[in-house]
Design an enzyme around this catalytic site. Structure first.
Site, PDB file in Angstrom:
ATOM      1  N   HIS A  64     -18.084   8.293   0.981  1.00 24.09           N
ATOM      2  CA  HIS A  64     -17.605   8.665  -0.362  1.00 24.09           C
ATOM      3  C   HIS A  64     -16.880   7.445  -0.918  1.00 24.09           C
ATOM      4  CE1 HIS A  64     -18.029  13.111   0.432  1.00 24.09           C
ATOM      5  NE2 HIS A  64     -17.830  12.713   1.677  1.00 24.09           N
ATOM      6  N   ASP A 305     -18.585   9.664   7.223  1.00 20.60           N
ATOM      7  CA  ASP A 305     -17.914  10.531   6.249  1.00 20.60           C
ATOM      8  C   ASP A 305     -16.656   9.842   5.715  1.00 20.60           C
ATOM      9  OD1 ASP A 305     -17.315  12.597   4.571  1.00 20.60           O
ATOM     10  OD2 ASP A 305     -16.678  13.990   6.132  1.00 20.60           O
ATOM     11  N   GLY A 324      -9.900  14.513   4.230  1.00 19.94           N
ATOM     12  CA  GLY A 324     -10.768  13.340   4.345  1.00 19.94           C
ATOM     13  C   GLY A 324     -10.000  12.154   4.874  1.00 19.94           C
TER      14      GLY A 324
HETATM   15  O1  DOR Z   1     -12.871  15.921   4.483  1.00 17.08           O
HETATM   16  C1  DOR Z   1     -13.713  15.765   3.608  1.00 17.08           C
HETATM   17  N1  DOR Z   1     -13.509  14.941   2.564  1.00 17.08           N
HETATM   18  N2  DOR Z   1     -14.856  16.448   3.693  1.00 17.08           N
HETATM   19  C2  DOR Z   1     -15.717  16.495   2.666  1.00 17.08           C
HETATM   20  O2  DOR Z   1     -16.685  17.206   2.757  1.00 17.08           O
HETATM   21  C3  DOR Z   1     -15.445  15.743   1.428  1.00 17.08           C
HETATM   22  C4  DOR Z   1     -14.561  14.609   1.683  1.00 17.08           C
HETATM   23  C5  DOR Z   1     -14.014  13.991   0.419  1.00 17.08           C
HETATM   24  O3  DOR Z   1     -14.798  13.715  -0.476  1.00 17.08           O
HETATM   25  O4  DOR Z   1     -12.800  13.807   0.343  1.00 17.08           O
END
Ligand code: DOR
Length: 445
Positions: A64, A305, A324
């Site tokens: 991301h 991730d 996240g």
């Molecule tokens: O912990 C997470 N953060 N899981 C996700 O699915 C999205 C991600 C985020 O975009 O912050």
């Protein structure tokens, strides 16, 4: 000398489809050109790789990078800089930006922003919604798209496809592999009261194993009905892996370095909300179960991730703290350390970080070191012991759950299509990342 190569990496060992071999490695015109006998050939640039190992460029199929709209957390330049510092040569970026990447216009905007600013090669997911479900077959074919992403459970942002009817519509429109965040929204809504204010250790109690397993079982059933391939992202429970092993014809599997490294019992007391993510970091027994199934061959890729949030945001009291953690820069270092400790072989590491992505997503000219393929090379020192320092990290988030950790094995060089963009933790040249191409959209692109 006639026809010198652009680049030769001398004296390293090279991981080829035949395994680790002794060869000098040449690139020309952005492609791997030849595996040479030691000392052969000439090139405009020659690098000494004595003592080093060259792996196929590491492909991180889940990051991301937050642009547009959330650039205070990260942007395409800072995120991709972190990637190449960590030995990553290509990324798939996620659609929960602001606005969401859920239309042709939003995707075109991301492509334009990426051009000349990203350090590694890249492709972007299109987010599925109830509104665009019937048009996903067109959207997934656009240049620069790596496929469709579905959030079955709410996470950062507002992308959500929680019900079976809409999910079935999503799966019915298109043919490429669909990436799934599998947590059951309905069960999580029912269990919201289990969140303990101020205590992120209650995160995996709320978003429990059953929430993950239920969603995975639901999406596999629907995928089978529609004959659609799916990719289950960041699997966190051994129960899901045991279930998924019987559905390998349609379901592929991603694990993350953090779920393979951290155990909730020690991570939440030590890291607090910095250990908070979706799906959650779970117990040591879960982590060991993931390794069990990884050893059995039941995992296709490792994705980071990478989900940066600022220290200020993370300092909010749980559950207001966002979920996240950054990870694109530490993906390979953590895996090299696991390799050093005998938890996986070099062959398995390469399969999980490059060949696996190529196999699942049909990347063109990536995923192996061989003449004709892109000269994407990740150069590593398997023996070097070092400590993850804050000063080494490039993510705008400004932290990592792994700072202070002493690791064995370090990325030393990142070469993207023959361009040396990182050597010994120094970034070189310009941000020349390009769009990844896919076999399934070669015609369209
Ligand atoms: O912990 C997470 N953060 N899981 C996700 O699915 C999205 C991600 C985020 O975009 O912050």
């Amino acid at each position: 000398m006639a026809n010198p190569f652009d680049l030769i990496l001398r004296n390293a060992q090279v991981f080829t489809p035949s395994g680790l071999i002794e060869a000098d490695l040449a690139a020309s015109g952005g492609k791997t050109a030849a595996l040479l006998p030691r000392g052969a050939g000439d090139a405009a640039e020659i690098i000494d790789g004595t003592g080093l190992v060259v792996l196929p460029g590491v492909i991180d199929t889940q990051v991301h990078f937050r642009e547009p709209g959330l650039e205070h957390k990260e942007d395409l330049a800072s995120g991709s800089l972190a990637a190449v510092l960590g030995g990553v040569t290509a990324v798939f970026e996620m659609p929960n930006t602001k606005p969401n990447t859920d239309s042709a216009e939003a995707l075109a905007d991301k492509l334009a922003r990426a051009k000349g600013r990203m350090w590694c090669d890249h492709a972007f997911y299109v987010g599925a919604t109830a509104a665009n479900a019937d048009h996903l077959d067109e959207l997934e074919m656009l240049p620069g798209a790596c496929g469709i992403k579905v959030f079955m459970g709410a996470s950062t942002g507002d992308l959500l496809v929680s019900d079976d009817d809409t999910l079935a519509r999503v799966l019915a429109h298109g043919h490429r592999r669909v990436a799934i965040h599998a947590e059951d929204e309905y069960r999580m809504q029912d269990r919201m009261g289990l969140r303990v204010p101020g205590d992120p250790a209650s995160h995996p109690v709320w978003r429990d194993d059953t929430s993950a397993l239920l969603a995975t079982q639901r999406v596999v059933r629907l995928a089978r009905l529609s004959g659609r391939r799916i990719h289950v992202l960041h699997v966190t429970t051994p129960a899901e892996l045991e279930f998924l092993k019987d559905h390998r014809d349609i379901a592929s599997i991603e694990l993350t370095p953090q779920h393979l490294t951290l155990a909730g019992e020690e991570a939440y007391p030590r890291l607090g909300s910095h250990a908070q993510m979706n799906p959650p970091i779970r117990s040591g027994a879960h982590r060991d179960g993931l390794w069990h199934w990884l050893d059995q061959g039941v995992a296709d890729v490792i994705g980071s991730d990478h989900a940066p949030h600022t220290l200020e945001e993370k300092a909010k009291a749980y559950p207001d703290s966002p979920s996240g953690m950054p990870g694109v820069q530490t993906l390979l270092p953590l895996l090299l350390d696991h390799l050093h400790h005998g938890r996986l072989s070099l062959q398995r590491l390469v399969d999980l970080t490059s060949a696996g992505a190529q196999r699942l997503f049909g990347l063109v000219n990536k995923g192996r070191i061989a003449p004709g393929y892109d000269a994407d090379w990740t150069v590593v020192d398997l023996k070097r012991q070092w400590t993850v320092e804050q000063s080494w990290l490039a993510s705008r988030a400004g932290w990592s759950p792994f700072t202070g950790m002493t690791l064995t094995g370090r990325p030393v060089g990142t070469i993207v299509r023959g361009n040396v963009v990182m050597w010994e933790a120094e970034v070189r040249g310009t941000a020349m990342g390009a769009l990844i191409r896919f076999q399934e959209t070669l015609r369209a692109g």
